[in-house]
Design a protein around this motif. Structure first.
Motif, PDB file in Angstrom:
ATOM      1  N   ALA A 111      11.225 118.406  77.732  1.00  0.00           N
ATOM      2  CA  ALA A 111      10.741 119.694  78.256  1.00  0.00           C
ATOM      3  C   ALA A 111      10.227 120.595  77.133  1.00  0.00           C
ATOM      4  O   ALA A 111       9.230 121.311  77.305  1.00  0.00           O
ATOM      5  CB  ALA A 111      11.851 120.393  79.028  1.00  0.00           C
ATOM      6  N   VAL A 153       6.793 119.243  76.126  1.00  0.00           N
ATOM      7  CA  VAL A 153       5.827 119.581  77.176  1.00  0.00           C
ATOM      8  C   VAL A 153       5.428 121.053  77.051  1.00  0.00           C
ATOM      9  O   VAL A 153       4.238 121.396  77.146  1.00  0.00           O
ATOM     10  CB  VAL A 153       6.396 119.277  78.579  1.00  0.00           C
ATOM     11  CG1 VAL A 153       5.507 119.859  79.667  1.00  0.00           C
ATOM     12  CG2 VAL A 153       6.567 117.774  78.769  1.00  0.00           C
ATOM     13  N   GLU A 154       6.380 121.915  76.786  1.00  0.00           N
ATOM     14  CA  GLU A 154       6.102 123.352  76.649  1.00  0.00           C
ATOM     15  C   GLU A 154       5.158 123.610  75.466  1.00  0.00           C
ATOM     16  O   GLU A 154       4.257 124.448  75.548  1.00  0.00           O
ATOM     17  CB  GLU A 154       7.408 124.119  76.472  1.00  0.00           C
ATOM     18  CG  GLU A 154       7.297 125.587  76.757  1.00  0.00           C
ATOM     19  CD  GLU A 154       6.741 125.903  78.149  1.00  0.00           C
ATOM     20  OE1 GLU A 154       5.878 126.801  78.243  1.00  0.00           O
ATOM     21  OE2 GLU A 154       7.144 125.255  79.137  1.00  0.00           O
ATOM     22  N   LYS A 164       1.723 122.660  76.632  1.00  0.00           N
ATOM     23  CA  LYS A 164       1.213 123.599  77.650  1.00  0.00           C
ATOM     24  C   LYS A 164       0.534 124.770  76.968  1.00  0.00           C
ATOM     25  O   LYS A 164      -0.447 125.315  77.484  1.00  0.00           O
ATOM     26  CB  LYS A 164       2.346 124.095  78.544  1.00  0.00           C
ATOM     27  CG  LYS A 164       2.719 123.136  79.636  1.00  0.00           C
ATOM     28  CD  LYS A 164       3.777 123.759  80.537  1.00  0.00           C
ATOM     29  CE  LYS A 164       4.203 122.803  81.622  1.00  0.00           C
ATOM     30  NZ  LYS A 164       5.249 123.378  82.482  1.00  0.00           N
ATOM     31  N   PRO A 224       0.024 122.289  86.659  1.00  0.00           N
ATOM     32  CA  PRO A 224       1.457 122.000  86.513  1.00  0.00           C
ATOM     33  C   PRO A 224       1.740 120.527  86.829  1.00  0.00           C
ATOM     34  O   PRO A 224       1.134 119.943  87.723  1.00  0.00           O
ATOM     35  CB  PRO A 224       2.134 122.911  87.531  1.00  0.00           C
ATOM     36  CG  PRO A 224       1.071 123.746  88.142  1.00  0.00           C
ATOM     37  CD  PRO A 224      -0.255 123.258  87.692  1.00  0.00           C
ATOM     38  N   GLN A 225       2.650 119.938  86.071  1.00  0.00           N
ATOM     39  CA  GLN A 225       3.003 118.533  86.260  1.00  0.00           C
ATOM     40  C   GLN A 225       4.516 118.376  86.156  1.00  0.00           C
ATOM     41  O   GLN A 225       5.191 119.169  85.517  1.00  0.00           O
ATOM     42  CB  GLN A 225       2.355 117.667  85.180  1.00  0.00           C
ATOM     43  CG  GLN A 225       0.844 117.772  85.139  1.00  0.00           C
ATOM     44  CD  GLN A 225       0.281 116.942  84.007  1.00  0.00           C
ATOM     45  OE1 GLN A 225       0.623 115.783  83.856  1.00  0.00           O
ATOM     46  NE2 GLN A 225      -0.588 117.546  83.198  1.00  0.00           N
ATOM     47  N   SER A 226       5.013 117.341  86.783  1.00  0.00           N
ATOM     48  CA  SER A 226       6.433 117.030  86.664  1.00  0.00           C
ATOM     49  C   SER A 226       6.584 115.519  86.548  1.00  0.00           C
ATOM     50  O   SER A 226       5.637 114.765  86.758  1.00  0.00           O
ATOM     51  CB  SER A 226       7.197 117.548  87.884  1.00  0.00           C
ATOM     52  OG  SER A 226       6.725 116.901  89.050  1.00  0.00           O
ATOM     53  N   GLY A 227       7.757 115.077  86.182  1.00  0.00           N
ATOM     54  CA  GLY A 227       8.019 113.653  86.029  1.00  0.00           C
ATOM     55  C   GLY A 227       8.334 113.308  84.592  1.00  0.00           C
ATOM     56  O   GLY A 227       8.483 114.187  83.733  1.00  0.00           O
ATOM     57  N   THR A 228       8.412 112.025  84.307  1.00  0.00           N
ATOM     58  CA  THR A 228       8.751 111.575  82.962  1.00  0.00           C
ATOM     59  C   THR A 228       7.522 111.269  82.119  1.00  0.00           C
ATOM     60  O   THR A 228       7.648 110.912  80.956  1.00  0.00           O
ATOM     61  CB  THR A 228       9.644 110.321  83.025  1.00  0.00           C
ATOM     62  OG1 THR A 228       8.952 109.307  83.745  1.00  0.00           O
ATOM     63  CG2 THR A 228      10.976 110.632  83.688  1.00  0.00           C
ATOM     64  N   VAL A 244       3.623 113.083  81.326  1.00  0.00           N
ATOM     65  CA  VAL A 244       2.766 114.245  81.548  1.00  0.00           C
ATOM     66  C   VAL A 244       1.480 114.051  80.744  1.00  0.00           C
ATOM     67  O   VAL A 244       1.516 113.562  79.619  1.00  0.00           O
ATOM     68  CB  VAL A 244       3.490 115.543  81.112  1.00  0.00           C
ATOM     69  CG1 VAL A 244       2.592 116.749  81.243  1.00  0.00           C
ATOM     70  CG2 VAL A 244       4.764 115.738  81.902  1.00  0.00           C
ATOM     71  N   GLN A 251       8.783 110.564  78.469  1.00  0.00           N
ATOM     72  CA  GLN A 251      10.204 110.728  78.181  1.00  0.00           C
ATOM     73  C   GLN A 251      10.831 109.345  78.021  1.00  0.00           C
ATOM     74  O   GLN A 251      10.789 108.514  78.921  1.00  0.00           O
ATOM     75  CB  GLN A 251      10.888 111.493  79.318  1.00  0.00           C
ATOM     76  CG  GLN A 251      12.341 111.759  79.076  1.00  0.00           C
ATOM     77  CD  GLN A 251      12.954 112.570  80.206  1.00  0.00           C
ATOM     78  OE1 GLN A 251      12.312 112.857  81.208  1.00  0.00           O
ATOM     79  NE2 GLN A 251      14.193 112.952  80.039  1.00  0.00           N
TER      80      GLN A 251
END
Length: 151
Positions: A97, A100-101, A104, A112-116, A118, A136
């Motif tokens: 996370a 990812v930040e 971003k 916006p995206q989610s999951g393992t 990106v 991840q």
């Protein structure tokens, strides 16, 4: 026939392993030329800085386009180049996370995206495409930076 092979294998193992622990290994006589060449080769290895490659050396060989997108707490794992595509792979021990930040902020227009896994991407002014893939892993985060150059 099978018994013969088994007996032969056991005999070879027994003969090969019958040396005592306190016996030294036999050594062939070395000529002066061979000895001198070995010493020169050893000294040559000590003098060449390429023999001691480290992460900073690897990073200096990375395409300058990637410099702005290198995650600070990452180590370079590998580089790939095929045709017009250049990719570099990094790993970071930081939380997924958190990585990812960071990206971003580099790609504020990304959806916006989610999951393992990106993805972030953009098209450069020269027509080339740049993508970042974050994955991840068990204990790390894998970062793949890819540049598809326009011909």
């Amino acid at each position: 026939m099978r018994r013969f092979f088994i007996i032969a294998a056991i005999t070879l193992m027994a003969l090969g392993c019958n040396k005592k622990d306190d016996e030294g290994t036999s050594k062939l006589p070395e000529s002066e030329v061979a000895n001198g060449q070995e010493a020169g080769a050893t000294q040559e290895l000590k003098r060449t800085p390429e023999a001691n490659t480290d992460d900073s050396t690897k990073k200096s060989k990375v395409d300058p386009v990637f410099k702005d997108y290198e995650y600070p707490a990452s180590t370079l794992e590998d580089t790939f180049s095929m045709g017009n595509t250049v990719s570099v792979i990094y790993k970071s021990p930081d939380d997924f996370a958190e990585v990812v930040e960071f990206y971003k902020q580099k790609f504020p227009d990304a959806p916006p995206q989610s999951g393992t896994t990106v993805y972030f991407g953009k098209e450069n002014a020269d027509g080339s495409a740049f993508t970042v893939t974050l994955t991840q892993l068990s204990n790390d985060t894998q970062i793949i930076l890819r540049l598809d150059k326009k011909i």
